[in-house]
Scaffold this motif. Structure first.
Motif, short mmCIF file in Angstrom:
data_model
loop_
_atom_site.label_atom_id
_atom_site.label_comp_id
_atom_site.label_asym_id
_atom_site.label_seq_id
_atom_site.Cartn_x
_atom_site.Cartn_y
_atom_site.Cartn_z
N GLU A 178 16.12 122.21 -14.27
CA GLU A 178 15.39 123.35 -13.76
C GLU A 178 14.01 122.86 -13.36
O GLU A 178 13.13 122.67 -14.21
N ARG A 216 9.96 117.43 -11.22
CA ARG A 216 10.28 118.38 -10.17
C ARG A 216 11.02 117.75 -9.00
O ARG A 216 11.46 118.44 -8.08
N THR A 257 18.24 131.68 -11.56
CA THR A 257 17.36 130.51 -11.65
C THR A 257 17.89 129.42 -10.75
O THR A 257 19.10 129.12 -10.75
N LYS A 295 11.23 123.90 -11.92
CA LYS A 295 9.97 124.59 -12.23
C LYS A 295 9.52 124.33 -13.66
O LYS A 295 8.35 124.15 -13.94
N ARG A 296 10.47 124.35 -14.58
CA ARG A 296 10.14 124.15 -15.99
C ARG A 296 10.34 122.71 -16.44
O ARG A 296 10.02 122.36 -17.56
N LYS A 297 10.91 121.90 -15.52
CA LYS A 297 11.19 120.47 -15.82
C LYS A 297 12.01 120.32 -17.10
O LYS A 297 11.74 119.50 -17.96
N GLU A 298 13.07 121.17 -17.19
CA GLU A 298 13.97 121.14 -18.35
C GLU A 298 15.33 120.61 -17.91
O GLU A 298 15.91 121.10 -16.94
#
Length: 512
Positions: free
Chosen positions: A440, A358, A413, A442-445
């Motif tokens: 991203e 994050r 997003t 929040k999703r750690k992608e």
């Protein structure tokens, strides 16, 4: 008018310009169509040649075509003046010869002979196929054939697709011998027999001689081989980026081609090709397929690899990316209707592993993939955020508030993006490849996209490359990428532990 030309169907014969050896008439056009038995080729040679000269042969001229159609792709040559044309061998059993004169200046003309040739001959052109007599049936005893290949584009490459002959120590009975020149007096490149296919052979000159001999007993299936003129019709590319085009581009390509271009990069890389121009013979009106001329891409080093695509006509293909570090392109053309061809560029997609938490980006690239580069040639956002060498990887570990990262909103997003620069520049040649890395939080992608490679302009179509590369990465690298994101796990663990301690303290107070 003068009657001339016609169909010549005898196994051998001769023909000449009208009135030869006297001056040929003005304003005359003659076409001779030579047709021999199927499976044979036509050998054509000139014993006399004298036409009006012009630098571009715009007045009087003679043209030789590899086939029946007067198609630019079939044209073997246009000749005038006093220089005798070289001998020709057709790629199949038909050859056409056209003579034309204008209204001024007549010369003595020409005299030519032809013959059917089922074994050996003078071969020209950018590519062609050679087989032993009667192939794939057994070849005859006591045969001797010589194929002399003269390539215009550079050295000759010979590849055997099939080979099965009588064996024996020293290959003293039936054999194929290869010579690095037009005659058997040239250095010998190899002598082969038995059932093992000879290796790919490349001459050091524009000529290669193939000698086939059989003795009085024991025969085999024989051989099938294909030759290519190196450079225009057969090439191997190993540089990180490049471009190439069909033979004679942007002019019409020849007919009867089978050309191969192989791109071979270090393991871990993938290859992305971009079509800059494509115009081949149109699709079949009956089947809708690329039945005539076609360009095919294979996901590997040979035609038995997975097919990535086949194109023809005026297709506008999207960029194509291989799944391996090798990619093969094959151009096949038939006997008629040539077009402009194709032009394309390619770039090697650098293998890398990108992940994020994050708060941070983690990027690692195998050192072996960029062995020629110093670490200061690899940086994120700005030259001060350079990679570090850790073990066998270049690594960049940086927080989102550094290295030129910025926050954007895409598809509703919030994402964090930055640009990874890999500088391959050498001397005055600027060559900087750019990859957009994004996270991203929040999703750690994480994702990575090639945005600039084969040219100075940003590529119109990008591709998410991280998923396949991380899937293809080794187990150790994958474990390391996963273990990098530990900050959140530690934080959650501390919170849980603190909560438990508080519960224990409250319970203790109650009991007291």
């Amino acid at each position: 008018g003068i009657k001339c030309g016609g169909v010549l169907s005898a196994p051998s014969g001769n023909f000449s310009s009208p009135n030869f050896p006297g001056p040929y008439p003005y304003e005359t056009e003659c076409t001779w169509l030579i047709v021999v038995a199927e499976g044979s080729s036509v050998l054509l040679s000139f014993s006399h040649f004298e036409l009006e000269y012009h630098a571009a042969c715009a007045y009087d001229y003679l043209q030789v075509y590899n086939g029946a159609a007067r198609d630019r792709g079939n044209l073997l040559g246009t000749f005038c003046g006093h220089s005798t044309p070289p001998p020709f061998a057709s790629a199949w059993h038909v050859m056409a010869v056209v003579f034309r004169s204008d209204r001024h200046v007549a010369k003595r003309g020409f005299a030519a002979t032809y013959r059917k040739d089922a074994c050996g001959g003078q071969l020209t052109g950018l590519s062609g196929e050679i087989t032993s007599p009667r192939y794939p049936e057994s070849y005859p005893n006591d045969a001797e054939c010589r194929w002399s290949i003269g390539a215009a584009g550079g050295p000759v490459t010979l590849v055997f697709a099939d080979f099965q002959m009588e064996g024996g120590q020293g290959c003293g009975f039936d054999y194929v011998a290869l010579f690095d020149g037009p005659t058997a007096a040239a250095p010998r490149l190899g002598r082969y027999c038995g059932s093992a296919r000879p290796p790919r052979t490349i001459s050091s000159t524009q000529h290669l001689l193939i000698l086939f001999k059989s003795d009085f007993n024991i025969v085999g299936r024989g051989f099938k081989a294909r030759f290519y003129s190196a450079g225009e019709c057969q090439e191997v590319y190993t540089t990180i980026k490049g471009n190439f085009s069909s033979p004679q581009y942007p002019n019409f390509y020849p007919n009867n081609l089978q050309c191969q271009w192989s791109i071979q990069l270090p393991p871990g890389y993938r290859i992305k090709i971009f079509f800059l121009d494509l115009e081949l013979e149109a699709r079949s009106s009956l089947t809708g397929g690329c039945d005539y001329d076609r360009l095919s891409a294979f996901d590997g080093g040979a035609e038995n690899a997975s097919l990535l695509g086949t194109w023809c006509g005026r297709d506008s293909p999207a960029p194509v990316t291989s799944h391996s570090h090798r990619l093969l392109l094959v151009l096949r053309t038939d006997r008629s209707t040539a077009k402009r061809g194709f032009s394309l560029a390619y770039v090697g997609v650098v293998p890398m592993n990108v992940s994020c938490t994050r708060t941070d980006f983690h990027i690692q690239i195998p050192v072996r993939a960029l062995a020629q580069l110093e670490r200061n040639k690899i940086y994120l956002g700005m030259p001060s955020c350079v990679a570090h060498v850790v073990g066998s990887n270049f690594k960049i570990h940086t927080r989102f508030d550094t290295c030129g990262t910025e926050s954007q909103r895409r598809n509703n997003t919030n994402i964090i993006i930055s640009t990874l620069y890999i500088d391959f520049s050498a001397g005055d040649q600027e060559d900087v490849h750019q990859y957009e890395v994004q996270c991203e939080p929040k999703r750690k992608e994480a994702a990575v996209t090639l945005i600039a490679g084969p040219g100075p302009h940003r590529l119109s179509q990008a591709e998410n490359l991280v998923e396949t590369q991380q899937r293809e990465a080794g187990g150790a690298d994958t474990h390391e990428a996963r273990s990098q994101d530990t900050s959140d796990i530690v934080f959650i663990s501390i919170c849980i532990l603190a909560g438990l301690l508080m519960v224990i303290a409250v319970v203790g107070l109650v009991l007291l």
